[in-house]
Design an enzyme around this catalytic site. Structure first.
Site, PDB file in Angstrom:
ATOM      1  N   LYS A  73      -8.242  14.660 -57.731  1.00 13.97           N
ATOM      2  CA  LYS A  73      -7.360  13.902 -56.841  1.00 13.97           C
ATOM      3  C   LYS A  73      -8.078  13.308 -55.633  1.00 13.97           C
ATOM      4  CE  LYS A  73      -3.313  16.431 -58.430  1.00 13.97           C
ATOM      5  NZ  LYS A  73      -2.150  17.257 -58.099  1.00 13.97           N
ATOM      6  N   GLU A  85      -1.067   3.896 -48.483  1.00 16.84           N
ATOM      7  CA  GLU A  85      -1.266   4.425 -47.130  1.00 16.84           C
ATOM      8  C   GLU A  85      -1.216   5.951 -47.118  1.00 16.84           C
ATOM      9  OE1 GLU A  85       0.841   4.132 -42.700  1.00 16.84           O
ATOM     10  OE2 GLU A  85       1.280   2.639 -44.244  1.00 16.84           O
ATOM     11  N   ASN A  94      -2.713  11.102 -57.088  1.00 17.37           N
ATOM     12  CA  ASN A  94      -2.415  11.785 -58.348  1.00 17.37           C
ATOM     13  C   ASN A  94      -1.735  10.870 -59.359  1.00 17.37           C
ATOM     14  OD1 ASN A  94       0.146  11.753 -57.033  1.00 17.37           O
ATOM     15  ND2 ASN A  94       0.792  13.560 -58.168  1.00 17.37           N
ATOM     16  N   GLY A 139      -4.755  25.864 -48.816  1.00 13.96           N
ATOM     17  CA  GLY A 139      -5.471  24.946 -49.691  1.00 13.96           C
ATOM     18  C   GLY A 139      -5.377  23.523 -49.183  1.00 13.96           C
ATOM     19  N   GLY A 141      -6.958  20.866 -50.871  1.00 13.26           N
ATOM     20  CA  GLY A 141      -7.320  19.936 -51.929  1.00 13.26           C
ATOM     21  C   GLY A 141      -6.247  18.869 -52.051  1.00 13.26           C
ATOM     22  N   GLY A 142      -6.209  18.203 -53.206  1.00 10.08           N
ATOM     23  CA  GLY A 142      -5.273  17.096 -53.362  1.00 10.08           C
ATOM     24  C   GLY A 142      -3.824  17.477 -53.173  1.00 10.08           C
ATOM     25  N   GLY A 251       6.192  26.357 -59.296  1.00  5.74           N
ATOM     26  CA  GLY A 251       5.405  25.138 -59.377  1.00  5.74           C
ATOM     27  C   GLY A 251       6.025  24.062 -60.242  1.00  5.74           C
TER      28      GLY A 251
END
Length: 282
Positions: A73, A85, A94, A139, A141-142, A251
């Site tokens: 990602k 943006e 993603n 976390g 990350g992406g 999730g």
């Protein structure tokens, strides 16, 4: 059975690994139910080959877009012609698709919007006070970037970010602080005590023997605990949080709520998330 032919629109899911992705089962079930000539296919691509794979796939006439999974990602921002943006702000994409000109490759980030829509459902029976809320995102990350940005967009009063990669977490905090000066941002510790919402956006929880991504000692029963992982529906984090009296968010809810957003970007607007929830494909 959903057949593949020369007219089928192909939507790859690219990850490394890719065995954990749920999008193929969910979207292919939807396409089959509605007679749509499209198919989602997982592709396992190593990081060093990712950007080239994106350019090659998006040059193919029958590829309608790409679902991006871990760890690609963040790299997607530079792999596309035009990131949105919110993708630039969070530093990740993603969803990759073509603009109306059929040539420009756009990258968007809808994980965060999917998460907050799922969170709205989680809070249906007990409204959440966004302006006074305190959230911890574990976390950066992406997925973590997307969620932190979306929580800020919704007006969360305090957003803390934790990652062992301190520089990456600090860079995200700085970008968000500039974009949302009315929100309090901080670099947090992996401890749930004192928060109204804690979110695990790390890979911890994909395996049954993974350690907890954060310490639950001192957590308030009113705190909502969310895990963005989907390989194990009830991760150890969710099981232990529920045992402490906390509401939880699985999730798969994030994927279900962002499924209509993917379809809108890929050319099928106006689909409700309940159309996917009813499939029970996860």
């Amino acid at each position: 059975m959903l057949e593949i032919s020369g007219t089928t629109r192909i939507f790859p899911v690219i990850g490394w690994p890719v065995e954990q992705v749920k999008a193929p089962a969910l979207f292919n079930a939807y396409f089959m139910q509605h007679g749509i000539d499209a198919r989602v296919i997982p592709l396992k691509v190593p990081p060093q080959d990712y950007s080239a794979a994106v350019r090659t796939l998006m040059a193919m006439e029958n590829v309608g877009g790409i679902f991006v999974s871990i760890p690609h990602k963040p790299m997607s921002v530079d792999a596309v012609d035009q990131p949105t943006e919110r993708a630039v702000l969070a530093g990740a994409c993603n969803a990759i698709y073509k603009a109306l000109d059929g040539k420009t490759v756009i990258g968007d980030l809808i994980d965060g919007e999917g998460f907050v829509r799922a969170f709205d459902r989680t809070c249906l029976d007990m409204p959440f006070d966004w302006t006074k809320g305190r959230a911890l995102v574990v976390g950066s990350g992406g997925v973590g970037c997307a969620i932190a940005e979306s929580l800020a967009s919704r007006g969360m009063g305090h957003v803390a970010i934790f990652d062992n990669r301190v520089g990456q977490a600090e860079a995200l905090r700085e970008r968000l602080a500039v974009a949302f000066p009315q929100i309090e941002f901080a670099i947090g510790a992996p401890r749930a005590a004192g928060y109204d919402l804690v979110v695990n956006s790390t890979p911890l929880g994909m395996h049954a023997d993974d350690p907890l991504p954060l310490d639950l000692d001192g957590i308030a029963p009113s705190c909502i605990v969310a895990d963005c992982g989907m390989k194990i529906e009830m991760s150890r984090l969710l099981v232990e949080a529920q045992a402490r009296g906390c509401r939880i968010q699985k999730g798969k809810e994030m994927l279900i709520e962002q499924a209509p957003l993917y379809l809108e970007l890929f050319g099928w607007p106006g689909v409700a998330s309940d159309a996917f929830r009813a499939l029970e494909a996860l």
